[in-house]
Design a protein around this motif. Structure first.
Motif, PDB file in Angstrom:
ATOM      1  N   ILE A 289       0.839  -1.206   0.000  1.00  0.00           N
ATOM      2  CA  ILE A 289       0.000   0.000   0.000  1.00  0.00           C
ATOM      3  C   ILE A 289       0.871   1.252   0.000  1.00  0.00           C
ATOM      4  CG2 ILE A 289      -1.750   1.319   1.237  1.00  0.00           C
ATOM      5  CD1 ILE A 289      -2.729  -1.323   2.471  1.00  0.00           C
ATOM      6  N   TYR A 290       1.767   1.371   1.002  1.00  0.00           N
ATOM      7  CA  TYR A 290       2.507   2.626   1.108  1.00  0.00           C
ATOM      8  C   TYR A 290       3.728   2.712   0.202  1.00  0.00           C
ATOM      9  CZ  TYR A 290       5.436   0.192   4.665  1.00  0.00           C
ATOM     10  OH  TYR A 290       6.247  -0.687   5.349  1.00  0.00           O
ATOM     11  N   ASN A 291       4.063   1.596  -0.475  1.00  0.00           N
ATOM     12  CA  ASN A 291       5.136   1.638  -1.465  1.00  0.00           C
ATOM     13  C   ASN A 291       4.598   1.611  -2.891  1.00  0.00           C
ATOM     14  OD1 ASN A 291       7.361   1.782   0.271  1.00  0.00           O
ATOM     15  ND2 ASN A 291       7.425  -0.445   0.539  1.00  0.00           N
ATOM     16  N   ALA A 292       3.283   1.770  -3.051  1.00  0.00           N
ATOM     17  CA  ALA A 292       2.671   1.745  -4.381  1.00  0.00           C
ATOM     18  C   ALA A 292       3.201   2.894  -5.232  1.00  0.00           C
ATOM     19  CB  ALA A 292       1.156   1.833  -4.266  1.00  0.00           C
ATOM     20  N   GLU A 293       3.111   2.742  -6.552  1.00  0.00           N
ATOM     21  CA  GLU A 293       3.672   3.761  -7.438  1.00  0.00           C
ATOM     22  C   GLU A 293       2.856   5.044  -7.452  1.00  0.00           C
ATOM     23  OE1 GLU A 293       2.861   2.970 -11.844  1.00  0.00           O
ATOM     24  OE2 GLU A 293       2.916   0.938 -11.002  1.00  0.00           O
ATOM     25  N   ASP A 294       1.578   4.971  -7.045  1.00  0.00           N
ATOM     26  CA  ASP A 294       0.763   6.178  -6.948  1.00  0.00           C
ATOM     27  C   ASP A 294      -0.471   5.875  -6.104  1.00  0.00           C
ATOM     28  OD1 ASP A 294      -1.123   4.876  -8.667  1.00  0.00           O
ATOM     29  OD2 ASP A 294      -0.029   5.608 -10.404  1.00  0.00           O
ATOM     30  N   ARG A 295      -1.313   6.888  -5.890  1.00  0.00           N
ATOM     31  CA  ARG A 295      -2.501   6.720  -5.049  1.00  0.00           C
ATOM     32  C   ARG A 295      -3.449   5.656  -5.628  1.00  0.00           C
ATOM     33  NH1 ARG A 295      -6.145   9.429  -1.486  1.00  0.00           N
ATOM     34  NH2 ARG A 295      -4.669  11.110  -1.074  1.00  0.00           N
ATOM     35  N   GLU A 296      -3.634   5.643  -6.933  1.00  0.00           N
ATOM     36  CA  GLU A 296      -4.559   4.685  -7.550  1.00  0.00           C
ATOM     37  C   GLU A 296      -4.156   3.251  -7.240  1.00  0.00           C
ATOM     38  OE1 GLU A 296      -6.062   3.402 -12.036  1.00  0.00           O
ATOM     39  OE2 GLU A 296      -5.147   5.380 -11.717  1.00  0.00           O
ATOM     40  N   HIS A 297      -2.875   2.950  -7.390  1.00  0.00           N
ATOM     41  CA  HIS A 297      -2.399   1.603  -7.082  1.00  0.00           C
ATOM     42  C   HIS A 297      -2.472   1.326  -5.579  1.00  0.00           C
ATOM     43  CE1 HIS A 297      -0.745   1.933 -11.158  1.00  0.00           C
ATOM     44  NE2 HIS A 297      -0.683   0.605 -11.151  1.00  0.00           N
ATOM     45  N   ALA A 298      -2.279   2.371  -4.751  1.00  0.00           N
ATOM     46  CA  ALA A 298      -2.373   2.197  -3.303  1.00  0.00           C
ATOM     47  C   ALA A 298      -3.804   1.841  -2.899  1.00  0.00           C
ATOM     48  CB  ALA A 298      -1.926   3.466  -2.594  1.00  0.00           C
ATOM     49  N   VAL A 299      -4.804   2.497  -3.518  1.00  0.00           N
ATOM     50  CA  VAL A 299      -6.207   2.188  -3.225  1.00  0.00           C
ATOM     51  C   VAL A 299      -6.525   0.751  -3.615  1.00  0.00           C
ATOM     52  CG1 VAL A 299      -8.584   2.736  -3.859  1.00  0.00           C
ATOM     53  CG2 VAL A 299      -6.964   4.585  -3.391  1.00  0.00           C
ATOM     54  N   THR A 300      -5.979   0.298  -4.733  1.00  0.00           N
ATOM     55  CA  THR A 300      -6.169  -1.100  -5.155  1.00  0.00           C
ATOM     56  C   THR A 300      -5.551  -2.055  -4.135  1.00  0.00           C
ATOM     57  OG1 THR A 300      -6.140  -0.452  -7.492  1.00  0.00           O
ATOM     58  CG2 THR A 300      -5.705  -2.773  -6.986  1.00  0.00           C
ATOM     59  N   ALA A 301      -4.371  -1.693  -3.602  1.00  0.00           N
ATOM     60  CA  ALA A 301      -3.700  -2.529  -2.603  1.00  0.00           C
ATOM     61  C   ALA A 301      -4.497  -2.574  -1.303  1.00  0.00           C
ATOM     62  CB  ALA A 301      -2.286  -2.013  -2.350  1.00  0.00           C
ATOM     63  N   VAL A 302      -5.181  -1.468  -0.943  1.00  0.00           N
ATOM     64  CA  VAL A 302      -6.035  -1.446   0.245  1.00  0.00           C
ATOM     65  C   VAL A 302      -7.199  -2.419   0.053  1.00  0.00           C
ATOM     66  CG1 VAL A 302      -7.643  -0.060   1.603  1.00  0.00           C
ATOM     67  CG2 VAL A 302      -5.435   0.902   0.942  1.00  0.00           C
ATOM     68  N   ALA A 303      -7.810  -2.413  -1.148  1.00  0.00           N
ATOM     69  CA  ALA A 303      -8.919  -3.323  -1.443  1.00  0.00           C
ATOM     70  C   ALA A 303      -8.460  -4.775  -1.368  1.00  0.00           C
ATOM     71  CB  ALA A 303      -9.493  -3.015  -2.820  1.00  0.00           C
TER      72      ALA A 303
END
Length: 417
Positions: A289-303
């Protein structure tokens, strides 16, 4: 250098190796002072009076003085300069002042760092001399009276720090945390409330430090109100632990500041709510989540984290899903700054060197004195703090520039001519 050496390798002034080190330090310091004076005189060699005589010349040596250094106490004879030039503004004679060994210096800054450290470790002022005499080879400048004067001076420095004007300094980012040092604070539950910031030029700086309670709204509010009264401007982003009373105080004093929860504290809280067998996988999922390349990918990682762990451990997952906005706020800032903004590590790393050197002492001692000692240690450490990555982008953040996926996409609009 001739010395009487005993059978065990010791000399009348300590061990032979220590004496060699001190003699080497003395010679190196003497050579550095000579070089400094020679360079100063050479630079001003063209400055002459109406008779053609040089205005800046050598003038023997000052009286010898003992200087306490990390290598021990050494005797120094500083070269003297006769500077006959007149300052046009003040009408007074100009003076040469050594940057290596100022006229007032009797100990190196490193020795000054040791003294507050020893105090925090529980030594009284009367214990300093026997504690340091053997190591330094001399007790010069380390009498109990001298140490007492120094501790009073440090308390004055801390008081002045807490009263300084903040209106001329703009802190764009701030970190806040309550550090439990187990020092001589007034009550067992007390901690040191710390606020650090990033100036518009990208450099880090200690903003405030006070005795208080980590989860007390009022303690944090008092600290922030005082900073605001002294001219502090609201930061763009504040970073801290979710359990702090800091957030309620921040909303009251600087409501426009955005919030970023510390991922180190959040990760620890989530893992504590999971069985040990699931913790390695969950830790990796949180890093995604916190190492994702951007917010969009971080939101996907949260899901993905919710889907993987939500059914069995909903309380652990809610610690993430309930705070998504404040956990992912750093993605709206320059990508170069993300590593600095997602945790309170700038505070934790600074106090990591202080915390192990403190311990509970008999009696609470003076909270004022203890805080002053901590302040002096942090003040010294501050000289070694490095600026944030891409410091030139900090001013753009303050100016309202917009960043998407960590990249600048819009500069502040300029008024039409």
């Amino acid at each position: 250098m001739l010395s009487v050496v005993n059978a065990d390798g010791s000399t009348p002034n300590g061990s032979l190796i220590d004496e060699i080190v001190r003699e080497g330090a003395r010679r190196m310091l003497a050579a550095a002072l000579e070089s400094e004076v020679n360079a100063y005189i050479a630079e001003l060699a063209d400055q002459r009076d109406e008779n053609g005589r040089r205005l800046v010349v050598r003038n023997g040596y000052h009286q010898p003085r003992s200087v306490t250094t990390a290598a021990g106490t050494v005797e120094v004879k500083a070269p003297r300069v006769n500077d006959k030039r007149i300052d046009e503004t003040t009408g007074e004679r100009k003076r040469f002042s050594s940057a290596i060994l100022p006229p007032w210096a009797r100990k190196s800054p490193k020795i000054s760092e040791v003294l507050p450290l020893l105090y925090l470790h529980g030594l009284s002022s009367g214990d300093f001399v026997p504690a340091l005499e053997q190591f330094l080879g001399s007790s010069a400048g380390l009498s109990p009276a001298t140490v007492t004067r120094l501790t009073q001076q440090w308390q004055g420095d801390h008081k002045a720090f807490g009263e300084r004007d903040l209106s001329s300094t703009d802190y764009v980012y701030v970190w806040a945390d309550g550090i439990h040092l187990r020092t001589r604070l007034s009550e067992a539950k007390s901690c040191v409330l710390v606020v650090m910031g990033v100036r518009a030029d990208g450099t880090k700086e200690l903003i405030a430090m006070a005795d208080g309670y980590r989860e007390s709204d009022e303690s944090w509010a008092d600290l922030l109100r005082d900073a605001a009264r002294r001219g502090m401007r609201a930061p763009v982003l504040a970073v801290g632990d979710g359990a702090l009373g800091f957030w309620k105080a921040l909303a009251e004093v600087f409501p426009e500041a955005r919030h970023q929860r510390c991922w180190v504290h959040k990760t620890a809280n989530v893992l504590n709510a999971l069985p040990k067998s699931s913790q390695p996988g969950a830790r990796k999922a949180l890093q995604d989540i916190y190492n994702a390349e951007d917010r969009e990918h971080a939101v996907t990682a949260v899901a993905t984290f919710d889907k993987t762990y939500g059914t069995k451990w909903p309380k652990a997952v809610k610690k993430i899903t309930d705070d998504v906005d404040e956990l992912l706020a750093f993605y709206d800032f320059p990508a170069e700054h993300w590593v600095h903004l997602r945790t309170t590590n700038p505070i934790e790393s600074t106090f990591a060197t202080v915390r192990p050197r403190t311990k509970v002492t008999k009696g609470a001692g003076s909270a004022v004195a203890a805080l002053a000692m901590v302040f002096k240690l942090v003040e010294s450490a501050q000289q070694r703090w490095r600026a944030v990555n891409a410091p030139h982008l900090v001013a753009l953040v303050r100016a309202g520039a917009r960043f998407e996926r960590g990249h600048l996409v819009e500069r502040p609009e300029t008024h039409a001519a």
